[in-house]
Scaffold this active site. Sequence first.
Site, PDB file in Angstrom:
ATOM      1  N   ASN A 123       0.832  -1.261  -0.061  1.00  0.00           N
ATOM      2  CA  ASN A 123      -0.057   0.020  -0.068  1.00  0.00           C
ATOM      3  C   ASN A 123       0.901   1.314   0.158  1.00  0.00           C
ATOM      4  OD1 ASN A 123      -1.852  -2.062   0.312  1.00  0.00           O
ATOM      5  ND2 ASN A 123      -2.560  -1.402   2.335  1.00  0.00           N
TER       6      ASN A 123
ATOM      7  N   HIS B 197     -18.198  34.554 -31.452  1.00  0.00           N
ATOM      8  CA  HIS B 197     -19.493  33.841 -31.985  1.00  0.00           C
ATOM      9  C   HIS B 197     -19.203  33.125 -33.484  1.00  0.00           C
ATOM     10  CE1 HIS B 197     -21.871  35.992 -28.821  1.00  0.00           C
ATOM     11  NE2 HIS B 197     -21.090  37.196 -29.324  1.00  0.00           N
TER      12      HIS B 197
ATOM     13  N   SER C 121      -8.079  11.286 -48.984  1.00  0.00           N
ATOM     14  CA  SER C 121      -9.229  10.469 -48.798  1.00  0.00           C
ATOM     15  C   SER C 121      -9.229   9.220 -49.687  1.00  0.00           C
ATOM     16  CB  SER C 121     -10.598  11.390 -49.282  1.00  0.00           C
ATOM     17  OG  SER C 121     -11.506  10.373 -49.911  1.00  0.00           O
TER      18      SER C 121
ATOM     19  N   LYS D  12      -9.117  15.788 -51.917  1.00  0.00           N
ATOM     20  CA  LYS D  12      -9.219  15.798 -50.503  1.00  0.00           C
ATOM     21  C   LYS D  12      -7.798  16.083 -50.140  1.00  0.00           C
ATOM     22  CE  LYS D  12     -12.354  16.565 -48.139  1.00  0.00           C
ATOM     23  NZ  LYS D  12     -13.221  15.430 -47.578  1.00  0.00           N
TER      24      LYS D  12
ATOM     25  N   ASN E   9      -7.189  16.574 -46.111  1.00  0.00           N
ATOM     26  CA  ASN E   9      -7.776  16.578 -44.519  1.00  0.00           C
ATOM     27  C   ASN E   9      -6.887  16.982 -43.598  1.00  0.00           C
ATOM     28  OD1 ASN E   9     -10.190  15.952 -46.167  1.00  0.00           O
ATOM     29  ND2 ASN E   9      -9.856  13.854 -45.723  1.00  0.00           N
TER      30      ASN E   9
ATOM     31  N   GLU F  54      -7.620  17.331 -36.400  1.00  0.00           N
ATOM     32  CA  GLU F  54      -8.920  16.338 -35.796  1.00  0.00           C
ATOM     33  C   GLU F  54      -8.616  15.385 -34.721  1.00  0.00           C
ATOM     34  OE1 GLU F  54     -11.879  15.794 -39.405  1.00  0.00           O
ATOM     35  OE2 GLU F  54      -9.844  15.932 -40.158  1.00  0.00           O
TER      36      GLU F  54
HETATM   37  N1  ARG Z   1      -1.581  -3.810  -7.475  1.00  0.00           N
HETATM   38  C1  ARG Z   1      -1.908  -3.033  -6.195  1.00  0.00           C
HETATM   39  C2  ARG Z   1      -2.220  -1.411  -6.590  1.00  0.00           C
HETATM   40  O1  ARG Z   1      -2.067  -1.225  -7.591  1.00  0.00           O
HETATM   41  C3  ARG Z   1      -0.730  -2.710  -5.279  1.00  0.00           C
HETATM   42  C4  ARG Z   1      -1.304  -2.713  -3.987  1.00  0.00           C
HETATM   43  C5  ARG Z   1      -2.008  -4.189  -3.404  1.00  0.00           C
HETATM   44  N2  ARG Z   1      -2.233  -4.032  -2.036  1.00  0.00           N
HETATM   45  C6  ARG Z   1      -3.154  -4.775  -1.308  1.00  0.00           C
HETATM   46  N3  ARG Z   1      -3.144  -4.772  -0.021  1.00  0.00           N
HETATM   47  N4  ARG Z   1      -3.703  -5.817  -2.106  1.00  0.00           N
HETATM   48  O2  ARG Z   1      -3.085  -0.763  -5.837  1.00  0.00           O
END
Ligand code: ARG
Length: 457
Positions: A123, A169, A290, A296, A298, A303
Amino acid sequence: MSKGPTPTLPGGEGGKLWGGRFKKGLLPELEAFSSSLQLDYELYPYDIAGSRAHARGLAAAGLLTKGQLRAIEKGLTQVERELDTGRFDFKPSDEDIHTAVERRLTELAPDAGARLHAGRSRNDQVALDLRLLCRAAAAALSASVAMLVEALARQALAHADWAMPGYTHLQRAQPVTAGHHLLAHAEPLLRDAVRLRHAYEAAGEMPLGAGALAGSTLPLQREVVMRELGFTRLSANSMDAVADRDFALDLVYACALIGLHLSRLGEDLVLWATSEFGFLRLADEVATGSSIMPQKKNPDIAELIRGRSGRALGALLSLATVLKGLPLAYDRDLQEDKPAIFGAVENAAECLEAARLVVERLEFDRQRLEAALADPGLYATDTAEQMVAAGTAFREAHRTVGRQVAAGKHTPPWDAQESLRRRDLPGSPQPARVRARARAVAREAAALGRWSAGAAG
Ligand code: ARG
């Protein structure tokens, strides 16, 4: 991705790094659904840099011996080389780039590698990697913005006194110059650069040490890790550190506005290249033909730049939607931040480059511009202002000139060049002022380029 047999690693069913408490592996049908490897593969340089720094922090805390640190550093260098050269052998059990790197490191350095994840969670690891990626992306995009702005400034300087009708406009309004119009597309991009700079600063917070959400009982050396990675500050709340993606939103928002601004530039180029306007001749290298209509030519690139804003805005909506209502702290939903971040950055980079290639090749048609400038209506406001300068109340002058126009009796007091010369106000299309602003914009672009190079390290 190379598929191989699922290895049996210490600690687990199915070779997962978290396998200790599991008797069965994830359903094979769900492996792909759960895996983010296809997306977060791009994080590997940051994952390895983060792992190096974390290992040094662990060593500084006395949690790794010098020998173990050396083994980890050597192993990570080897993993990096394998990834750089495409020789890394991914396993079906690799859930994401973080597990893939750690799994391979542990194969190379079994004892030391198994110690690396102490005090760290995926995390805070992914939060770190993403911040590093967002900082690098903000710096790289700034360099691309600088190059496009520089191209616009160069064209603006070359066309500082090329008069053309300005529109409101989409109706002819008053004379401007092509240079002024081009700079009107450069200014928003300079503001985008400020937003990119902000996104860079916002991602400058070092999250490692937050662990899964509640820090760690280990004496982690957060400052050591922060300095190693060039961050400016430590995250102040371990739960926020793993839940926060505001820095990514800042970057994706900057990308969305780049997309939006470029779509307006694209639209002007498309319009100007029509036979109806005819202000621009499209260079062959930035136009397409085209398959059926031989005549053409383009403006597809302009775009596409206009159309790509859909992706840019979609990424912003997608990321904001993923974050909305998420309970603290980490939730797996956050894995879905990646398509938005990577997509937004890639899209912005590609559009900025395409726009630069088109802008560098702009060729205005002086005759068509002059023909359009013969419309006397363009100078009706000048006539009213001439009357105001001689003492008439503006409303009175407006009515008088309006009646002249309606009767087809309005004659301009002067031509386009004189009209422009008289617009001697800061920020107005007077050629001398356009020249000065074009030079200033080019200097700002150069400074931006220098900042990007420094920030990219
Ligand atoms: N692949 C996960 C993500 O991108 C990584 C973190 C995963 N953590 C977990 N507790 N499963 O968020």
